[in-house]
Design an enzyme around this catalytic site. Structure first.
Site, short mmCIF file in Angstrom:
data_model
loop_
_atom_site.label_atom_id
_atom_site.label_comp_id
_atom_site.label_asym_id
_atom_site.label_seq_id
_atom_site.Cartn_x
_atom_site.Cartn_y
_atom_site.Cartn_z
N ASP A 103 0.85 -1.18 0.00
CA ASP A 103 0.00 0.00 0.00
C ASP A 103 0.90 1.25 0.00
OD1 ASP A 103 -2.99 0.91 0.50
OD2 ASP A 103 -1.83 1.96 2.01
N TYR A 152 -12.36 7.97 -2.17
CA TYR A 152 -11.81 8.08 -0.81
C TYR A 152 -10.59 9.00 -0.73
CZ TYR A 152 -7.96 4.72 -1.67
OH TYR A 152 -6.82 4.11 -2.13
N TYR A 233 -1.79 11.07 2.07
CA TYR A 233 -2.67 11.34 0.93
C TYR A 233 -2.72 12.85 0.61
CZ TYR A 233 -4.45 6.60 1.71
OH TYR A 233 -4.56 5.23 1.86
N HIS A 298 -7.12 -6.65 -0.69
CA HIS A 298 -6.06 -5.65 -0.56
C HIS A 298 -5.04 -6.02 0.52
CE1 HIS A 298 -4.13 -1.78 -0.90
NE2 HIS A 298 -4.32 -1.54 0.38
#
Length: 319
Positions: A103, A152, A233, A298
């Site tokens: 990730d 998201y 992010y 995931h």
């Protein structure tokens, strides 16, 4: 069986918590969101027993590592800088180490490979492919154009907004929502609806995730909050600006890539073509193997630990 050890290492003024076990060649495990060193618990135990020294930090902003207040302190340069300083502190005479990422940890490992390839013996990355820098298109405008504002990553952008929603839902429930997400389509968190389930509805845990394990995650996130992890992010566009010198650069370390066929990353527009039709190999010329695990989502290193451990070991034992 010997327990996993824990200690704090000061790196670049950050107190970084690391978990470690075993002796031998060093493997650095890099976690993603909403994860911790703990997501590598199965790999640490297995690979330590096979003769490796396994080290898994909580990255800045996570778990028992410091959480810098400045939102721009989470760019790839800071995060990779922490890992280079960590290796300087703990790797001894080992100039090169093995790296395993998942990730955001995979993204960080790609950046580490670009910035300091001479520190990496070989890399196993899970879920997230290398993303070459597009010189004329910022990441966020691309994501908004493809997925819209409820996607998201777009919903994570406004400081405090999604944190308030997560506080309303409850830390433990938010983590269970993420960890049990298995829809191969994109994750949307519409305003006012978030995950789309009533707060009092039951979340059935899969066989690979226990209440006790969820409790560990929840305790750590209750302490830190989500902002540190979300700031990764929030620096997507700043990363894009800072990495202009690496436009067109290729990853030149040996790589094995593993992804689940139910992972939202594998089912993103263009992902399968990039992985299987030459783009990935062009950008990562020493890509030696691509493994697609059937029926895996995931969090595949927790969902299918035995297979992942075997895939990691089969690759790194060659070096």
């Amino acid at each position: 069986m010997e327990e996993i050890g824990h200690r704090t290492v000061n790196v670049n003024g950050i107190n970084m918590h690391i978990a470690e076990k075993g002796e031998g060649p060093l493997i650095l495990f890099i976690h993603g969101f909403p994860d911790l060193w703990y997501s590598w618990r199965h790999q640490i135990t297995a690979l330590a027993s096979l003769g490796y020294r396994c080290v898994a930090p909580d990255l800045r902003g996570f778990g028992d590592t410091d959480v810098p207040a400045n939102p721009t302190a989470y760019t790839s340069l800071y995060v990779v800088g922490d890992l280079v300083a960590l290796l300087d502190a703990i790797a001894g005479d080992e100039e090169k180490v093995f790296v395993v990422g998942h990730d955001w940890g995979a993204m960080t490992a790609w950046y580490l490979s670009l910035y300091r390839p001479e520190r990496i013996k070989a890399l196993v990355n899970l879920s997230v492919t290398f993303t070459p820098r597009h010189p004329k298109r910022k990441p966020l405008e691309t994501l908004k154009a493809v997925y819209g504002n409820d996607y998201y990553i777009c919903r994570f952008q406004e400081p405090g907004d999604i944190e308030a929603k997560f506080a309303q839902i409850g830390t433990g429930r938010v983590l269970k929502e993420f960890l049990t997400y298995r829809n191969p389509g994109p994750l949307y968190l519409p305003k006012g609806k978030a995950f789309g389930h009533p707060n009092d509805s039951a979340i059935v845990l899969p066989s690979w995730l226990s209440e006790e394990e969820c409790h560990y995650y929840a305790c750590k996130y209750e302490k830190t909050g989500f902002t540190g992890g979300l700031n990764y992010y929030r620096n997507l566009d700043l990363n894009w600006e800072l990495t202009a010198p690496w436009t067109g650069a290729r990853v030149k370390v040996p790589v094995k890539f593993i992804v689940g066929d139910l992972d939202l990353t594998y089912n993103a527009p263009g992902a399968k073509d990039y992985i299987h039709k030459g783009g990935f190999k062009r950008d990562v010329p020493f890509l030696e193997d691509v493994v697609v695990l059937e029926g895996a989502g995931h969090f595949l290193h927790q969902e299918r630990p035995d297979e992942i451990n075997e895939h990691i070991y089969d690759f790194i034992r060659k070096f």
